[in-house]
Design a protein around this motif. Structure first.
Motif, PDB file in Angstrom:
ATOM      1  N   ASN B  64       9.629  -3.547  -3.423  1.00  0.00           N
ATOM      2  CA  ASN B  64       9.732  -4.971  -3.733  1.00  0.00           C
ATOM      3  C   ASN B  64       9.062  -5.838  -2.675  1.00  0.00           C
ATOM      4  OD1 ASN B  64      10.986  -4.771  -6.216  1.00  0.00           O
ATOM      5  ND2 ASN B  64      13.024  -4.608  -5.296  1.00  0.00           N
ATOM      6  N   ALA B  65       9.119  -5.396  -1.424  1.00  0.00           N
ATOM      7  CA  ALA B  65       8.486  -6.168  -0.350  1.00  0.00           C
ATOM      8  C   ALA B  65       6.971  -6.000  -0.364  1.00  0.00           C
ATOM      9  CB  ALA B  65       9.047  -5.720   1.001  1.00  0.00           C
ATOM     10  N   GLY B  66       6.489  -4.889  -0.954  1.00  0.00           N
ATOM     11  CA  GLY B  66       5.055  -4.589  -0.931  1.00  0.00           C
ATOM     12  C   GLY B  66       4.742  -3.706   0.255  1.00  0.00           C
ATOM     13  N   LEU B  67       3.866  -2.710   0.035  1.00  0.00           N
ATOM     14  CA  LEU B  67       3.521  -1.794   1.128  1.00  0.00           C
ATOM     15  C   LEU B  67       2.144  -2.107   1.671  1.00  0.00           C
ATOM     16  CD1 LEU B  67       5.673   0.247  -0.477  1.00  0.00           C
ATOM     17  CD2 LEU B  67       4.746   1.768   1.275  1.00  0.00           C
ATOM     18  N   SER B  68       2.075  -2.310   2.990  1.00  0.00           N
ATOM     19  CA  SER B  68       0.775  -2.475   3.629  1.00  0.00           C
ATOM     20  C   SER B  68       0.067  -1.126   3.657  1.00  0.00           C
ATOM     21  CB  SER B  68       0.968  -3.001   5.049  1.00  0.00           C
ATOM     22  OG  SER B  68       1.869  -2.146   5.734  1.00  0.00           O
ATOM     23  N   SER B  69      -1.220  -1.159   3.773  1.00  0.00           N
ATOM     24  CA  SER B  69      -2.013   0.077   3.793  1.00  0.00           C
ATOM     25  C   SER B  69      -1.784   0.824   5.100  1.00  0.00           C
ATOM     26  CB  SER B  69      -3.495  -0.282   3.646  1.00  0.00           C
ATOM     27  OG  SER B  69      -4.288   0.835   3.974  1.00  0.00           O
ATOM     28  N   ASP B  70      -1.759   2.153   5.031  1.00  0.00           N
ATOM     29  CA  ASP B  70      -1.601   2.943   6.252  1.00  0.00           C
ATOM     30  C   ASP B  70      -2.863   2.865   7.108  1.00  0.00           C
ATOM     31  OD1 ASP B  70       0.966   3.802   5.563  1.00  0.00           O
ATOM     32  OD2 ASP B  70       0.186   5.475   4.381  1.00  0.00           O
ATOM     33  N   SER B  71      -4.020   2.774   6.430  1.00  0.00           N
ATOM     34  CA  SER B  71      -5.289   2.887   7.176  1.00  0.00           C
ATOM     35  C   SER B  71      -5.933   1.526   7.437  1.00  0.00           C
ATOM     36  CB  SER B  71      -6.259   3.777   6.384  1.00  0.00           C
ATOM     37  OG  SER B  71      -6.362   3.281   5.059  1.00  0.00           O
ATOM     38  N   ASP B  72      -5.715   0.536   6.567  1.00  0.00           N
ATOM     39  CA  ASP B  72      -6.396  -0.755   6.703  1.00  0.00           C
ATOM     40  C   ASP B  72      -5.354  -1.866   6.829  1.00  0.00           C
ATOM     41  OD1 ASP B  72      -7.798  -3.078   6.507  1.00  0.00           O
ATOM     42  OD2 ASP B  72      -8.657  -2.668   4.535  1.00  0.00           O
ATOM     43  N   PRO B  73      -5.007  -2.269   8.043  1.00  0.00           N
ATOM     44  CA  PRO B  73      -3.924  -3.241   8.229  1.00  0.00           C
ATOM     45  C   PRO B  73      -4.253  -4.624   7.673  1.00  0.00           C
ATOM     46  CG  PRO B  73      -4.956  -2.656  10.344  1.00  0.00           C
ATOM     47  CD  PRO B  73      -5.585  -1.779   9.318  1.00  0.00           C
ATOM     48  N   ASP B  74      -5.549  -4.907   7.391  1.00  0.00           N
ATOM     49  CA  ASP B  74      -5.906  -6.227   6.874  1.00  0.00           C
ATOM     50  C   ASP B  74      -5.819  -6.292   5.353  1.00  0.00           C
ATOM     51  OD1 ASP B  74      -6.359  -7.016   9.445  1.00  0.00           O
ATOM     52  OD2 ASP B  74      -8.484  -6.465   9.382  1.00  0.00           O
ATOM     53  N   GLN B  76      -4.459  -6.367   1.549  1.00  0.00           N
ATOM     54  CA  GLN B  76      -3.314  -7.001   0.877  1.00  0.00           C
ATOM     55  C   GLN B  76      -2.232  -5.942   0.635  1.00  0.00           C
ATOM     56  OE1 GLN B  76      -3.577 -10.079   0.673  1.00  0.00           O
ATOM     57  NE2 GLN B  76      -2.275 -10.860  -0.957  1.00  0.00           N
ATOM     58  N   PRO B  77      -0.942  -6.234   0.873  1.00  0.00           N
ATOM     59  CA  PRO B  77       0.098  -5.243   0.556  1.00  0.00           C
ATOM     60  C   PRO B  77       0.095  -4.918  -0.930  1.00  0.00           C
ATOM     61  CG  PRO B  77       1.015  -7.028   1.881  1.00  0.00           C
ATOM     62  CD  PRO B  77      -0.368  -7.455   1.485  1.00  0.00           C
ATOM     63  N   GLU B  78       0.363  -3.660  -1.235  1.00  0.00           N
ATOM     64  CA  GLU B  78       0.393  -3.237  -2.640  1.00  0.00           C
ATOM     65  C   GLU B  78       1.816  -3.286  -3.176  1.00  0.00           C
ATOM     66  OE1 GLU B  78      -2.416  -0.033  -4.556  1.00  0.00           O
ATOM     67  OE2 GLU B  78      -1.622   0.714  -2.635  1.00  0.00           O
ATOM     68  N   SER B  79       1.968  -3.633  -4.445  1.00  0.00           N
ATOM     69  CA  SER B  79       3.285  -3.573  -5.076  1.00  0.00           C
ATOM     70  C   SER B  79       3.116  -3.024  -6.490  1.00  0.00           C
ATOM     71  CB  SER B  79       3.924  -4.960  -5.134  1.00  0.00           C
ATOM     72  OG  SER B  79       3.401  -5.680  -6.241  1.00  0.00           O
ATOM     73  N   LEU B  80       4.223  -2.835  -7.171  1.00  0.00           N
ATOM     74  CA  LEU B  80       4.127  -2.329  -8.550  1.00  0.00           C
ATOM     75  C   LEU B  80       3.602  -3.406  -9.506  1.00  0.00           C
ATOM     76  CD1 LEU B  80       7.298  -0.066  -8.663  1.00  0.00           C
ATOM     77  CD2 LEU B  80       4.899   0.628  -8.592  1.00  0.00           C
ATOM     78  N   TYR B  81       3.470  -4.650  -9.011  1.00  0.00           N
ATOM     79  CA  TYR B  81       2.811  -5.682  -9.813  1.00  0.00           C
ATOM     80  C   TYR B  81       1.301  -5.700  -9.585  1.00  0.00           C
ATOM     81  CZ  TYR B  81       7.343  -7.577 -11.079  1.00  0.00           C
ATOM     82  OH  TYR B  81       8.603  -7.733 -11.593  1.00  0.00           O
ATOM     83  N   SER B  82       0.839  -4.998  -8.521  1.00  0.00           N
ATOM     84  CA  SER B  82      -0.603  -5.041  -8.247  1.00  0.00           C
ATOM     85  C   SER B  82      -1.329  -3.744  -8.594  1.00  0.00           C
ATOM     86  CB  SER B  82      -0.848  -5.383  -6.765  1.00  0.00           C
ATOM     87  OG  SER B  82      -0.424  -4.316  -5.923  1.00  0.00           O
ATOM     88  N   VAL B  83      -0.607  -2.626  -8.697  1.00  0.00           N
ATOM     89  CA  VAL B  83      -1.306  -1.364  -8.972  1.00  0.00           C
ATOM     90  C   VAL B  83      -1.925  -1.403 -10.366  1.00  0.00           C
ATOM     91  CG1 VAL B  83       0.072   0.058  -7.411  1.00  0.00           C
ATOM     92  CG2 VAL B  83       0.833  -0.303  -9.778  1.00  0.00           C
ATOM     93  N   ALA B  84      -3.011  -0.603 -10.557  1.00  0.00           N
ATOM     94  CA  ALA B  84      -3.799  -0.707 -11.787  1.00  0.00           C
ATOM     95  C   ALA B  84      -3.451   0.334 -12.832  1.00  0.00           C
ATOM     96  CB  ALA B  84      -5.294  -0.604 -11.445  1.00  0.00           C
ATOM     97  N   SER B  85      -2.610   1.335 -12.493  1.00  0.00           N
ATOM     98  CA  SER B  85      -2.294   2.396 -13.455  1.00  0.00           C
ATOM     99  C   SER B  85      -0.965   3.029 -13.068  1.00  0.00           C
ATOM    100  CB  SER B  85      -3.389   3.475 -13.447  1.00  0.00           C
ATOM    101  OG  SER B  85      -3.346   4.175 -12.218  1.00  0.00           O
ATOM    102  N   PRO B  86      -0.328   3.719 -14.024  1.00  0.00           N
ATOM    103  CA  PRO B  86       0.895   4.450 -13.672  1.00  0.00           C
ATOM    104  C   PRO B  86       0.665   5.472 -12.561  1.00  0.00           C
ATOM    105  CG  PRO B  86       0.758   4.213 -16.038  1.00  0.00           C
ATOM    106  CD  PRO B  86      -0.551   3.721 -15.481  1.00  0.00           C
ATOM    107  N   PHE B  87      -0.504   6.109 -12.553  1.00  0.00           N
ATOM    108  CA  PHE B  87      -0.799   7.075 -11.499  1.00  0.00           C
ATOM    109  C   PHE B  87      -0.758   6.394 -10.123  1.00  0.00           C
ATOM    110  CE2 PHE B  87      -3.719   9.279  -8.654  1.00  0.00           C
ATOM    111  CZ  PHE B  87      -3.232  10.569  -8.715  1.00  0.00           C
TER     112      PHE B  87
END
Lengths: 248, 248
Positions: B64-74, B76-87
Motif C-alpha cells: 500500500n505504501a509502494g515499493l521503491s526500486s532496489d537498484s534505482d533509488p530515483d 517512482q515507487p511501484e504499487s499494485l495500481y502502477s504495475v502493468a500485468s498480473p505477472f
C-alpha cells in the motif's frame, strides 16, 4: 506414509489399508500392513499398522510370539489367540508397543529417529461385543463409538470429508462401508504418492466371529476403477444440480 | 491456520478465504485475509494471505505504501495500481515479502518464530491476460494453468478431493467455481477448528477488469447452510447408487 481406515457400523466392521512404505520418494516398497487372527466361529481380529516399519514389525513379532506378563513371570504368555475380548486384545497390543519402546526407543532417539507407530484393531470374540480401537505409540487407545463411527491412521485428511458427510453408524451395512472406505482411500491415493496400491480390505460381520471377507485390491481392479470413475461423474452431476446463490 | 482457494476458470477467477487467525486454540481472532485493488474497467487484483500475521500485514503495508526500486533509488515507487500485468504484480508482492524478510526474519529466528507466509494473487489488468499466482515466503511464485486450474494455501488437504474430481478449466463458469470453492471450504471448516467464518469471496470475470463480486459470507448465511446440507444429501444418495462389488 500410510492410510488405514476402520469403520464401526451397525452390521459390522470394515477395515481398509494401503501397502506402501517409503523412506523418501526414491525408496518405496510394498509391505502388507494388515494382520489377522481368526478361529472361525470363535474370534476374528484384524490389526492395521502405521508408522515406523521397524517398530510395527517388532510389535507384530511380539504379538505372534506371545507376551509374558510384566508382573508374574510364571504366567502363561498372552497372545491374540488367548485374550478374551477386543478390549483385552487392545491392551495386549499396547503392551507390545511399550515393550518395543523399552527395547528400541533410546537407540532410535540417539539417531534422531522418532518412535512413531499407530494401529487400528477391530474384531469380535465369542462372549464379548464387537469393537474397533485406535492404539497410540504410547500403548494407550481410544474406541470408535456410534457418534464417531470411524477411525483413521496415517494420512487421514484427504479421505475424511466423505466419511464426515456420508457415514452413519445407524442402519449402515458393510456394503455401504466398503464403498465409502474405497472412496475415502481413492481420494487419498490421488493426492499422496506415499499411499499406494495394492489395498487390503477386511470385513467382519457382527456375531459371525470370523473374517467375512479378506480381499486384496490391485490398482487395475475393474470394480475399483469403475467406482472411482462413477464417483467423479456423480460428484460433478451433484454440484451442478445444487442451486446457485442469489447474490451472483 | 488459514484456508484460501483460487480457481482459474475459462469464465474467470473465483477466490475464497476464511478469516480466522489463531495463536493456540485459546487465542482466536478474526482478520480479513483478502485485499483488493481495483480501477473499474482497467484493473482488478485480489491478494489472499496465509501464514504469520505480522509478516503478512507488513507485506500489505509495503504494497500500500509502494515499493521503491532496489537498484534505482530515483525511480517512482511501484504499487499494485502502477504495475502493468498480473505477472508484474506477483513480482511486486514477492519483492515486498523479501523486504519484510530482510527487516524481520533474523529477529524472528532469534525467538524461534519461523518466517512463514504464502499468498494467492489473482486478477487482470487492461492489455494483459488474467492470471492466478501462488507466492511463497521466498518471494518466488507459480502460476495456475489449464491443467492445474486451482491453487490453495494454508490447510489444503480436506478441501482438495472435491476440486481434484470435479473441477475443470474448460467450459467452467464462475458459478461452478463459487459452488466448488464453498464446498471445498465447508469440508475444511468442518475438520479444522482453526479455519472459520466469516468467509470472503471474490469473483472476477475475464475481460471485465473489475471485481465482479466481493461478498462476505457469515456462518448463518442461508445459502451456505442450504448448500452444505444439500451436498451431504447428494453425496449419500450418490454413494448408495454406486454398484456394489461382486466379491462381497
Amino acid at each position: 506414509m500410510t492410510y488405514c481406515i476402520g469403520l464401526y457400523l451397525e452390521e459390522g466392521l470394515v477395515m481398509l489399508a494401503d501397502t506402501r512404505t517409503n523412506a523418501g520418494v526414491d525408496n518405496i516398497s510394498t509391505y502388507s500392513k494388515t494382520f489377522t487372527w481368526e478361529v472361525q466361529g470363535e474370534r476374528a481380529l484384524t490389526l492395521m499398522t502405521s508408522g515406523n516399519l521397524a517398530v510395527t514389525q517388532a510389535v507384530i513379532h511380539h504379538l505372534n510370539a506371545g507376551l509374558s506378563s510384566d508382573s508374574d513371570p510364571d504366567a502363561q504368555p498372552e497372545s491374540l489367540y488367548s485374550v478374551a475380548s477386543p478390549f483385552q486384545a487392545a491392551r495386549l497390543v499396547g503392551r507390545a508397543v511399550r515393550r518395543v519402546y523399552v527395547e528400541d526407543a533410546e537407540a532410535m532417539r540417539a539417531q534422531d529417529a522418532s518412535f512413531q507407530a499407530s494401529f487400528l484393531l477391530g474384531g469380535q470374540i465369542q462372549g464379548s461385543e464387537m469393537a474397533l480401537f485406535q492404539i497410540y505409540s504410547a500403548g494407550n487407545f481410544i474406541r470408535a463409538t456410534q457418534e464417531t463411527p470411524f477411525l483413521q491412521i496415517g494420512e487421514h485428511k484427504y479421505g475424511k470429508p466423505i466419511l464426515d458427510r456420508a457415514l452413519k453408524y445407524q442402519g449402515a451395512g458393510v456394503m455401504d462401508g466398503v464403498k465409502l472406505a474405497l472412496l475415502s482411500m481413492d481420494s487419498t491415493v490421488r493426492s499422496n504418492l506415499s499411499v499406494g496400491f495394492p489395498l487390503d480390505l477386511v470385513v467382519m460381520r457382527r456375531n459371525e466371529h470370523r473374517l467375512t471377507l479378506k480381499y486384496r485390491i490391485e490398482d487395475n481392479d475393474p470394480y475399483f476403477q469403475k467406482l472411482s470413475r462413477d464417483w467423479s461423474d456423480a460428484l460433478r452431476a451433484a454440484y451442478q444440480h445444487l442451486l446457485p446463490p442469489e447474490w451472483l
